[in-house]
Write a protein that holds these residues in place. Sequence first.
Motif, PDB file in Angstrom:
ATOM      1  N   UNK A 527      38.224  39.681  34.052  1.00  0.00           N
ATOM      2  CA  UNK A 527      37.030  39.228  33.374  1.00  0.00           C
ATOM      3  C   UNK A 527      35.725  39.559  34.043  1.00  0.00           C
ATOM      4  N   UNK A 528      35.769  40.217  35.186  1.00  0.00           N
ATOM      5  CA  UNK A 528      34.540  40.599  35.893  1.00  0.00           C
ATOM      6  C   UNK A 528      34.237  42.088  35.734  1.00  0.00           C
ATOM      7  N   UNK A 529      34.720  42.651  34.660  1.00  0.00           N
ATOM      8  CA  UNK A 529      34.489  44.080  34.443  1.00  0.00           C
ATOM      9  C   UNK A 529      33.007  44.393  34.278  1.00  0.00           C
ATOM     10  N   UNK A 530      32.304  43.499  33.573  1.00  0.00           N
ATOM     11  CA  UNK A 530      30.875  43.739  33.355  1.00  0.00           C
ATOM     12  C   UNK A 530      30.102  43.811  34.680  1.00  0.00           C
ATOM     13  N   UNK A 531      30.454  42.965  35.624  1.00  0.00           N
ATOM     14  CA  UNK A 531      29.756  42.976  36.917  1.00  0.00           C
ATOM     15  C   UNK A 531      30.043  44.263  37.680  1.00  0.00           C
ATOM     16  N   UNK A 532      31.288  44.712  37.594  1.00  0.00           N
ATOM     17  CA  UNK A 532      31.640  45.960  38.283  1.00  0.00           C
ATOM     18  C   UNK A 532      30.909  47.149  37.663  1.00  0.00           C
ATOM     19  N   UNK A 533      30.826  47.154  36.323  1.00  0.00           N
ATOM     20  CA  UNK A 533      30.134  48.264  35.656  1.00  0.00           C
ATOM     21  C   UNK A 533      28.643  48.243  35.977  1.00  0.00           C
ATOM     22  N   UNK A 534      28.015  47.079  35.971  1.00  0.00           N
ATOM     23  CA  UNK A 534      26.589  46.994  36.291  1.00  0.00           C
ATOM     24  C   UNK A 534      26.332  47.442  37.734  1.00  0.00           C
ATOM     25  N   UNK A 535      27.183  46.971  38.643  1.00  0.00           N
ATOM     26  CA  UNK A 535      27.014  47.397  40.029  1.00  0.00           C
ATOM     27  C   UNK A 535      27.210  48.899  40.173  1.00  0.00           C
ATOM     28  N   UNK A 536      28.193  49.431  39.440  1.00  0.00           N
ATOM     29  CA  UNK A 536      28.442  50.880  39.505  1.00  0.00           C
ATOM     30  C   UNK A 536      27.230  51.669  39.006  1.00  0.00           C
ATOM     31  N   UNK A 537      26.643  51.251  37.893  1.00  0.00           N
ATOM     32  CA  UNK A 537      25.487  51.956  37.336  1.00  0.00           C
ATOM     33  C   UNK A 537      24.298  51.860  38.282  1.00  0.00           C
ATOM     34  N   UNK A 538      24.081  50.695  38.864  1.00  0.00           N
ATOM     35  CA  UNK A 538      22.949  50.530  39.786  1.00  0.00           C
ATOM     36  C   UNK A 538      23.111  51.432  41.006  1.00  0.00           C
ATOM     37  N   UNK A 539      24.305  51.413  41.595  1.00  0.00           N
ATOM     38  CA  UNK A 539      24.527  52.263  42.768  1.00  0.00           C
ATOM     39  C   UNK A 539      24.380  53.744  42.429  1.00  0.00           C
ATOM     40  N   UNK A 540      24.924  54.125  41.275  1.00  0.00           N
ATOM     41  CA  UNK A 540      24.869  55.550  40.914  1.00  0.00           C
ATOM     42  C   UNK A 540      23.426  56.016  40.717  1.00  0.00           C
ATOM     43  N   UNK A 541      22.625  55.224  40.001  1.00  0.00           N
ATOM     44  CA  UNK A 541      21.229  55.604  39.783  1.00  0.00           C
ATOM     45  C   UNK A 541      20.442  55.582  41.094  1.00  0.00           C
ATOM     46  N   UNK A 542      20.704  54.619  41.934  1.00  0.00           N
ATOM     47  CA  UNK A 542      19.994  54.552  43.225  1.00  0.00           C
ATOM     48  C   UNK A 542      20.323  55.760  44.091  1.00  0.00           C
ATOM     49  N   UNK A 543      21.592  56.104  44.145  1.00  0.00           N
ATOM     50  CA  UNK A 543      21.974  57.279  44.935  1.00  0.00           C
ATOM     51  C   UNK A 543      21.416  58.556  44.334  1.00  0.00           C
ATOM     52  N   UNK A 544      21.374  58.605  43.032  1.00  0.00           N
ATOM     53  CA  UNK A 544      20.846  59.796  42.371  1.00  0.00           C
ATOM     54  C   UNK A 544      19.373  59.978  42.675  1.00  0.00           C
ATOM     55  N   UNK A 545      18.600  58.890  42.655  1.00  0.00           N
ATOM     56  CA  UNK A 545      17.155  58.987  42.866  1.00  0.00           C
ATOM     57  C   UNK A 545      16.786  59.215  44.321  1.00  0.00           C
ATOM     58  N   UNK A 546      17.448  58.535  45.211  1.00  0.00           N
ATOM     59  CA  UNK A 546      17.004  58.537  46.593  1.00  0.00           C
ATOM     60  C   UNK A 546      17.911  59.308  47.541  1.00  0.00           C
ATOM     61  N   UNK A 547      19.000  59.871  47.039  1.00  0.00           N
ATOM     62  CA  UNK A 547      19.879  60.642  47.913  1.00  0.00           C
ATOM     63  C   UNK A 547      20.150  62.035  47.357  1.00  0.00           C
TER      64      UNK A 547
END
Length: 1554
Positions: A527-547
């Motif tokens: 039932x915590x799939x939404x949290x994992x997906x949100x965290x995944x999207x945040x990390x991916x965009x952050x790494x994309x912008x700043x790394x």
Amino acid sequence: MSQDEKLHASNTRARLKHKADRMYKQSFIDERNSQESPMNTMQDEEAAAKGTQDDPRADDKDQTYVLSRPLGDIPASSPRQHGGSMGSVDSVTSGGDPGTDANIDLTVNKKWKVDEKLHEKMLASNKPTILVPIVKWICTFLLGLAILACVSASKLSIISLAAKLNVNTTGKADNVARSERVEATRIFIMISLSLLVPYCFNFLRAGFFASCRKDMPWPNGKSMIIGVAVAVLESFGVCLFAWKILVNFDGFVVILLMNAVFVLPFISTTVFNIRQRQERPQGNLLILVSLVAALLQVTGLGFVLYLASDNKTGELWHVLVALACLTVAWDPHIQQLTVTPKLETEVEDEVTDYSTPDTTSGYNTYERPAQSSSSTNPSTIEDADDDETSDQTSFVIPKSLSTTWKMAVISNFVKVVGVLIFSYIFFYVDSTNYSSQTRFSAHTHQEFLEAWSFKVDSDFDYFLINILTTMVGYALSFFACQIATQKWAFAIPICLTGPLFLVVMLVKDWCTFVMPFSPGACVDVNGHLWAAIVALVCFFLAHLLSATVPIFRSRSIVLQKESSIFWLPSYNGVLLEQWLMLNMQTRPPDQLRPGPHRSSTKSQVYICTTMYRENEVEMRQLLQSINKINLARANDDRFFESHVIFDGGIRNKNISEFALQLLTLLKETLGILTDNCTKVETPYGMKLSWNLPQPSSKVRPMTFNIHLKDGLKVRNKKRWSQIMYMSYVIDFLMTSNDEDCYILTTDADVRFTPDSVEALLDLMTRDRSVGAVCARTHPMGSGPIVWYQVFEYAVGHWFQKAAEHVLGSVLCAPGCFSVYRCVALKEILTVYSTNVEHAFDFLTKDMGEDRWLCTLMVQSGWRIEYCAAAENSTHCPSEFEEFYKQRRRWVASTIANLMLLIKQWQIIRLFNYRVSLLFIVYQGALLFSTLIGPSTVILIVSGGLTFAWEVDSVVSVVIQLLICVSFALICLYTSDKTQMLAAKLLTFFYAIVMTAVTVGTAEQIVDDLDRSENNPDTNGSTTINPVRPSDVGIEIPVSVTTIYFGSIVGIFVLAAMLHPRECYCLVNGIWYLLCLPSGYLVLMLYSVCNITDRSWGTREEKTTETSVKGEPWYSSIRRVLENIFFCCAPRQQPEDLPHPRDAPQTHRWMSTDDLRTSLGGDIPDQPSLQVFDEGGGGDSIVYYRRPVEDEDDLDQYMPIPVEEWLPPELRAYGAVFRRHGFDNTLFITGMTEKELKNIGIKGQGPLQSLLQMIELLPAFEIEYEVPTSVTEWLETIGLSEYKNNFKRNQIKRPVDLSVLKGFGRKEIERELKIIKAGHIKRLLYAIRKLREPTEAEKKAIVMKARVDRSPKHLLRKSNVGEYDFWKQLIEDSLKPGNKAFGIEGELKARLSDLRNSWLMIVAVSNSLWLILITTLASKGNLTVLGANPLGLSFLFIFGTLLLVQFLAMIIHRISTLIHFLARAPFKYGAPMKTSWSFGGATRLHDTETNDDWEAIQTLRRDEHRIREAKRRQKLKKARSFASISENTPLLQNSQSKQVGLSGRFLYSDDPQEA
């Protein structure tokens, strides 16, 4: 001088001048017409027609210089005799008749289609084919997949092992069974090794590199403290992550937590950008991007902590502590602080320039306050921006002072210790497996020992996968960055690894499929799939912008070193991709990574060429190559200058025929005209300078200079020419930082491309410790001698140069095409310019100057590299004599330099760490194999003849020894011509013998193979013998000889396959095999026996025999009788004797005005003389000549009678000279010692004095032509007194002169009654010149007239600083020595002694080797593997050398492949990418400030000389001018002053100011 002689000289000069004027005018008209457009041509023709009608004298004016031949001398094929009129001839020739077109486009005048296409192909840019970008994309795609697979596999393996450990450690310590504890301990050991192996491997690797580099400084105290603290934090954080997070948390949570280590780096980047927003371009945008990335990273961290808090087995504080330790330890700003060098000294003049840190790359940027730093090694890193207007001084660590590897030693050692300690604590102390009573018990120790018995199962597979994939993943990441594919092959896969693997972990079916042996790692999200997906999207965009984006914005620099790519060369086995991203150094587009790229944009390259007697084809391809360099600069502002040092290019102001040949090629190759040159009289001779055409006005023109050396003023030969241009560039021209200045040395017959220059400079800018880089040289030519050299050059580069490059340093960068670092040359130029004083010095310094130069560089600590990606072609000797003479020098020089290197190895090792013991052993083995080369050839030939013709081996060895001794005696006691004849015969003889040897050896190998198939129990010997106790008990199916030859063939075939574009060289290997004895036996003997030969051997003048012969026997008897019966001898009347002057003179120069006066009949007074005492003592020879300062303004030479020329003490020989026809200096010039002896000059004193005086005389030269009058021709050559003799022999018309082509000395004496030796010599020379000139010779005549008419500038008036430089350099190093007081005689005796010593060494070593081999071969009971022990040892040594070279070649081919992939573009049609490239951004120069910039550079280079020049010349401030045109001479004739184009000189043409 008599009145007849004066009149004769005046008439001769007048005719020559009239002829030159006529040809010059006609060529000027033709050139002007060829450059005019059709419309302008029509307008000119109309104007000419109108002018002709208005002025009827126009036709007559044209006829005066077009028709210079008398009517009676018009040949039979003239238009008059074919029905034409003389007026029609005039009109067509002069172009004055409006009815005829002077520019008729005749087919015969058009260019050949093939030549046009070849010229277009030559000028076309050498862009890579479409296959190159295709290969680049394929390699990038495969490399990206490999990196993605390695990083994913490392994650999979470590998570799977942790899941197994979680299963085996569930429960209390008392409830865990012993078997489970043993299994858990085994997994603990595997995970611990996964953590330790990377650190241990990097510790050993860093220790090796750090120990080899004694010049590499240690970090300073602050950096060491920070580095140790960071290492402790990393080891603690990694261990905590491995033992507490990997084991106790779900797999998808672990993946998200791995990506949370970027929090602190992203936040620090945002803070940094906010602080620097006013100083960086687009500062607000950078702040916004970094702020968004930081917020996304923090948001993702919050969701991950929410998921972690819901985990039942793990503790949240473990997560927080582990992330805090890792995010602090891996922050690039902190890592940067760990590699600050320890500055031991402060050098005031050496400024270390540093690059501005990154403000947009996010996680790997830093900033330091502006400060001044200096070090023992200067840095050349320039400012980040092209506009040097930034007020902030920022910096990076210079690579010459990099502490990366030594810091890696400290860091990895601390990590190894930390991992051991913290792993034990987390597994044994802070664990439920062991209680406080059992963790130190004997049972626990026994369980630990049992756990080391690994078994091949899924757990062990995961362990091996993790060890291999982490190592391979790091290596592939480094490889991707090195070949400039980090954007697509590194950044994208690293960025996608986390999301892709997380998706796999979230889908349980996929997770079970990927990790079938670790089902515990795959759990439901609950039932915590939404949290994992949100965290995944945040990390991916952050790494994309700043790394990821900063990597795309960073510069792609090829062939970067590991220390330039990563802050610390290391990796770990748990968080591989996170470490790679945070450890990587990046720079935005407006900045440069710490390294050489920044300095390469402001580098200076001087193309320096030595030239002597090259032919037209060879000169043309050199000029075409220089033109390609000039065209490659069309879109860039790369600084290039070309300097051609021409040996013997001028002599007493007369330009040589080869220099004129070069000048005739300038228009068609470089597009420049001789009329626009700047001609400057210099202390060494003359300098001609041009501005090469540039299509873009934004790019400064490239300067092309020809330095014509006068052998009477400076020393000849290549080494002294090299010293000239090296000192000229280093001490006078160089204005930028030393390490940014390079000299591209070329021979005058070389062909190269801009791509090859870029490839060479790639390696130069990559490593500051590289002093020179050489290229792959391809020999050009045709014929058997060239075939031999094609394979020889290929093998030399494939194996020898590649092995030297890999094992230590290349020992010879040929001067035909190599790049040298000026700062390296500056260190060794002092020694390189020393004179030859010992016999051994002669072999090293004068026989192979390029090799000795490189030996000095290696001794000074510099490394020399070989770049196979750079290619050039050069003409090699195609004649047997030239080849042998060239190799005679090379063999002696190679042996001498190797002996010097081995002898001084321990001293060299103190300065050059690359000269290792292995490298010296390898060179010693090569030297040994070279010395025993003759005996080796004898043994090979003897063995082959045994197989082929069944010749007894002892007989064949004895016969060959007798041949060698006979040839050695021929070389010692006969002429060079006889030696060459004997060498040719021996080469032909051995080629026949080697044919039989090859067939016999092949037959023996086939029989050996058949015998091994029929009798597999044989031990491989060539004969079937019973096994003896002395034989080694190893059975091989074939003989050692078969294995050895098979291995050689296989190695050469594989080498050819690794060089696909050069595999054709194997065909030439057949001829090389046949000529092997000539190259290793005959040539070796010839080289050693001719050590005393000091001649160059190649490109020497081949003169026809016109020397003076001894007087007839009856003349000597007559002179003896006259001395006895002197009273009866006819006496010469006093009035017939010339009146010698009290002061003799070497030659007389006249100005042009004086010559015009003399042509009118008035002979000017003799110029004032000045006495020069060159001997320095009262008994020395005194020359009387005009001072040099006055001779600069004089151009015409007047002959001097022999009595005036001779000094008082030698005037007694005047009658001797006249008696043999040497009446004046025009006949005396060019006389040799042999000729002086033949005419009766005796005594070494007079001979040496006369030879020195003759050297100062201008050479007598006439052009190839068919004269218009026999009388004029005789007057030109000074033999007008014999015109009646010619008439009596019916030689009255020019056509009658053809009979002289068959005349020799006897015919001249018999038919023409000319018996004086000097007159015969002059007539034979004139007969050789009696023919129609070729097109090239006609161009040379016109070119000479143009150069003579060009305005001349005196260097001592136009540039005092340069004049003083040349005077000082000539005085210190280049001044020609006085042969009478030189050490040539002593040196020759010493060379003879050295030759005898070398002959003894070669004879003894080869004799001993032959005796040992033949004796052991005759003893049948002494065998090892079917061969005698010594022979087997010999094969082992040679085989080992070949194997080492083969392995080194493979390594070098891999580096060449990396270089090729790094240079390959992604886009078709784009140029090759290099760290040093012609295709860089163009720096725009304001036309008004361009010259000011050059003047500033000049002042910076040598402020003292400029001040002195201003004081002496009273120069005013140079006014800037609009633009520089290639059609404008560097020195103008106007009264205005201009700053020199090259930015080196300040000229003034005003004589009052000068």
